[in-house]
Design a protein around this motif. Structure first.
Motif, short mmCIF file in Angstrom:
data_model
loop_
_atom_site.label_atom_id
_atom_site.label_comp_id
_atom_site.label_asym_id
_atom_site.label_seq_id
_atom_site.Cartn_x
_atom_site.Cartn_y
_atom_site.Cartn_z
N GLU A 95 42.83 43.80 48.00
CA GLU A 95 43.27 42.84 46.98
C GLU A 95 42.09 42.00 46.50
O GLU A 95 41.95 41.73 45.30
CB GLU A 95 44.36 41.94 47.55
N PHE A 96 41.23 41.61 47.44
CA PHE A 96 40.03 40.82 47.11
C PHE A 96 39.16 41.58 46.10
O PHE A 96 38.72 41.03 45.08
CB PHE A 96 39.26 40.54 48.40
N ILE A 97 38.92 42.87 46.39
CA ILE A 97 38.09 43.70 45.51
C ILE A 97 38.78 43.92 44.16
O ILE A 97 38.14 43.89 43.10
CB ILE A 97 37.78 45.05 46.19
N LYS A 98 40.10 44.13 44.19
CA LYS A 98 40.86 44.35 42.95
C LYS A 98 40.76 43.15 42.01
O LYS A 98 40.65 43.31 40.79
CB LYS A 98 42.32 44.64 43.29
N ILE A 99 40.78 41.95 42.57
CA ILE A 99 40.67 40.74 41.74
C ILE A 99 39.34 40.73 41.00
O ILE A 99 39.27 40.43 39.80
CB ILE A 99 40.82 39.48 42.62
N SER B 193 38.58 41.54 36.78
CA SER B 193 37.92 40.54 35.94
C SER B 193 36.81 41.15 35.10
O SER B 193 36.23 40.48 34.25
CB SER B 193 37.33 39.42 36.82
N GLY B 194 36.51 42.43 35.39
CA GLY B 194 35.39 43.08 34.70
C GLY B 194 34.07 42.81 35.37
O GLY B 194 33.01 43.17 34.86
#
Length: 323
Positions: free
Chosen positions: A288-292, A296-297
């Motif tokens: 989830e941390f990486i996905k955020i 964001s680009g």
């Protein structure tokens, strides 16, 4: 000439084994150097194969680092005359074993040789479902705020944490750039960016030659110098190694000043995630941390390694003709 990833590995492993390294050490050292090339960091890459072979062929060469101190979750190793990446692997394996028992572990490497790119070790620790922090001191290259006299090295540090996909890995110096990058500009006859370094009297310079005589600019201003001090304390002061201006070079125990050898230090800290939180839960949270960040680009630290993992590698004629 350019060769494939597999060809580069086979070539270097063969040359290291011809110099007396066993297959496991030759493979590990090769991986450390090739990984630097894959990250686009040639200043810590396969050009050092010649120096490693010189150490392996020297009378003072030591295969493994003696353990000076071993107590619960702590150990100290003597890295003198051991090939840097081999001593680092030894320290990491000890730290991982201790972390599995105690939750965390810290291992110091005293008077060690050049470890090259620290990110390889952080990535390896992450592959074992652990969090890793590594730092390494170096000879003076950076002046304190309000000074033009260099007292702290580029002092590298790296961090790695796993996820269900690629780990997050960061690797950086306490200065704007490492010395090797400036040497690359010098060899190419190019000017460096004005923000990278100062000359001997403390003036910003675009001349690589003057930069190497002067001081490298700290990462993020005075904050980078403070980080460099922290790394020196963890790596060298704590391990009983040379520190600050007592370090004379970082590369492979070459006699660089007044016949003295390098005596810098390194520090490895490993955390067993499962002792803090269930590993599956940690991985879900990391994803989830990486996905955020991805959504964001933005750039996720360490992602470029995955992109370039099997790109062709440039090998010089000098490396090709090594015995």
């Amino acid at each position: 000439m350019k060769v494939t990833y597999r060809e580069a590995k086979e070539l270097l492993i063969k040359k290291f084994m011809s110099s007396g390294l066993d297959w496991h050490d030759a493979n590990w050292v090769t991986d450390v150097l090739v990984a630097s090339e894959q990250r686009g960091d040639k200043s810590h890459g396969i050009k050092y194969a010649k120096n490693i072979i010189e150490i392996a062929n020297s009378k003072s060469y030591v295969k493994l680092a003696p353990v000076i101190h071993n107590d619960a979750s702590i150990a100290v190793l003597d890295g003198k005359n051991v090939i840097g990446p081999v001593a680092a692997k030894q320290a990491i394996e000890i730290a991982i074993k201790k972390a599995k028992k105690y939750g965390t572990a810290a291992v110091s490497l005293r008077s060690s040789n050049h470890l090259f790119s620290l990110s390889h070790y952080a990535r390896y620790i992450a592959s074992k479902n652990m969090i890793g922090f590594i730092c390494s001191s170096s000879s003076p290259a950076m002046a304190a705020p309000n000074s033009s006299k260099v007292t702290i090295g580029t002092n590298l540090f790296s961090f790695g944490a796993p996820s269900t996909s690629a780990p997050i890995v960061m690797d950086m110096s306490s200065t704007q750039v490492a010395r090797g990058r400036i040497k690359e500009y010098q060899d190419a006859g190019l000017q460096i960016p004005l923000s990278w370094a100062m000359d001997e009297v403390g003036r910003p310079t675009t001349c690589a030659i003057e930069a190497l005589k002067g001081s490298l600019q700290p990462l993020g201003g005075y904050k980078g110098f403070a980080i460099g001090c922290m790394v020196d304390i963890f790596s060298s002061v704590l391990s009983g190694s040379a520190f600050s201006t007592h370090i004379h070079g970082t590369s492979l125990h070459k006699k660089e000043r007044k016949g003295e050898i390098n005596r810098k230090g390194d520090f490895f800290f490993v955390v067993d995630i499962s002792k803090f939180i269930p590993l599956n839960e940690f991985n879900v949270r990391m994803d989830e941390f990486i996905k955020i960040i991805d959504s964001s680009g933005g750039y996720v630290p360490g992602a470029n390694f995955i992109e370039n993992q099997f790109a062709d590698i440039e090998i010089s004629e000098e490396i090709l003709t090594l015995p």
